[in-house]
Design an enzyme around this catalytic site. Structure first.
Site, short mmCIF file in Angstrom:
data_model
loop_
_atom_site.label_atom_id
_atom_site.label_comp_id
_atom_site.label_asym_id
_atom_site.label_seq_id
_atom_site.Cartn_x
_atom_site.Cartn_y
_atom_site.Cartn_z
N SER A 120 1.40 -0.92 -0.03
CA SER A 120 0.35 0.21 0.11
C SER A 120 1.03 1.18 0.12
O SER A 120 0.73 2.42 -0.05
CB SER A 120 -0.73 -0.03 0.78
N LYS A 159 0.72 4.80 7.08
CA LYS A 159 0.82 5.03 6.34
C LYS A 159 0.96 6.09 6.62
O LYS A 159 1.74 6.77 7.67
CB LYS A 159 -0.85 5.01 7.17
#
Length: 205
Positions: A120, A159
């Site tokens: 990701s 993230k």
């Protein structure tokens, strides 16, 4: 180094055990609870004695500012087991070992290494199996765009950070993945650290 009293030896042994188990230094509050000290000042007093006798170093301005002296710790940084960098997974942290990496290689210095799982964060150059250098410092003020290791409702993910009031978004760097929305009034969110560097075993730093 100066000889320790039985009580000081007990406290030092507890600090070593906590750092081996958690791969992070304990806080003064945790020390206070573990030994039933009546105040944080009592815990601080014992820590200062250990520092004066040469067993630990105390770093000001951070809750986890306890460091074992070079003769008391293994060289390098602890490597924590795989963490999701895709959809979050239930994180069962475990220590894979110690890598001979100088914490001062990074700025600010790293406290531990964390293995990545998933793609990701691909467009930020972070790939499956990469190792992140992470700074764990509760005193840091997060800025939008910083890359963080976050625990959301018990699950860990890597993230980019974005906040607007009580709303936080954890943003991927891959269009195939969706942002994670966190309501600070409803969800549990803990920042396990800020990413300060990248290691790729067999490749370049």
């Amino acid at each position: 180094m100066d000889e320790l009293t039985p009580r000081q030896s007990e406290i030092l042994a507890w600090i070593r055990a906590r750092m081996a188990e958690d791969s992070l230094p304990p806080t003064r509050a945790e020390l206070m609870r573990a030994f039933d000290f009546r105040s944080p000042n009592a815990a601080e007093s014992h820590l200062r004695v250990l520092a004066r006798k040469g067993y630990i170093l105390l770093q000001s301005g951070t809750a986890r500012g306890i460091r074992l002296c070079a003769s008391e710790e293994e060289t390098g940084l602890p490597l924590i087991g795989r963490v999701a960098a895709g959809q979050p997974m239930l994180a069962e942290e475990f220590r894979e070992g110690q890598l001979p990496v100088d914490p001062k290689l990074f700025s600010p210095g790293a406290d531990y290494l964390l293995r990545v799982q998933g793609m990701s964060m691909r467009d930020a150059g972070i790939l499956d199996g990469d190792i992140l250098a992470v700074r764990h410092d509760a005193s840091l003020t997060l800025q939008d765009g910083q890359m963080v290791v976050a625990r959301v409702n018990g699950e860990v993910t890597v993230k980019r950070w974005k906040r607007d009031g009580k709303q936080v978004w954890l943003l991927p760097e891959n269009p195939d993945f969706s942002p994670i929305s966190v309501d600070l009034q409803r969800d549990s969110l803990t920042i396990e650290g800020v990413v300060v560097g990248l290691l790729r075993i067999g490749g370049n730093l």
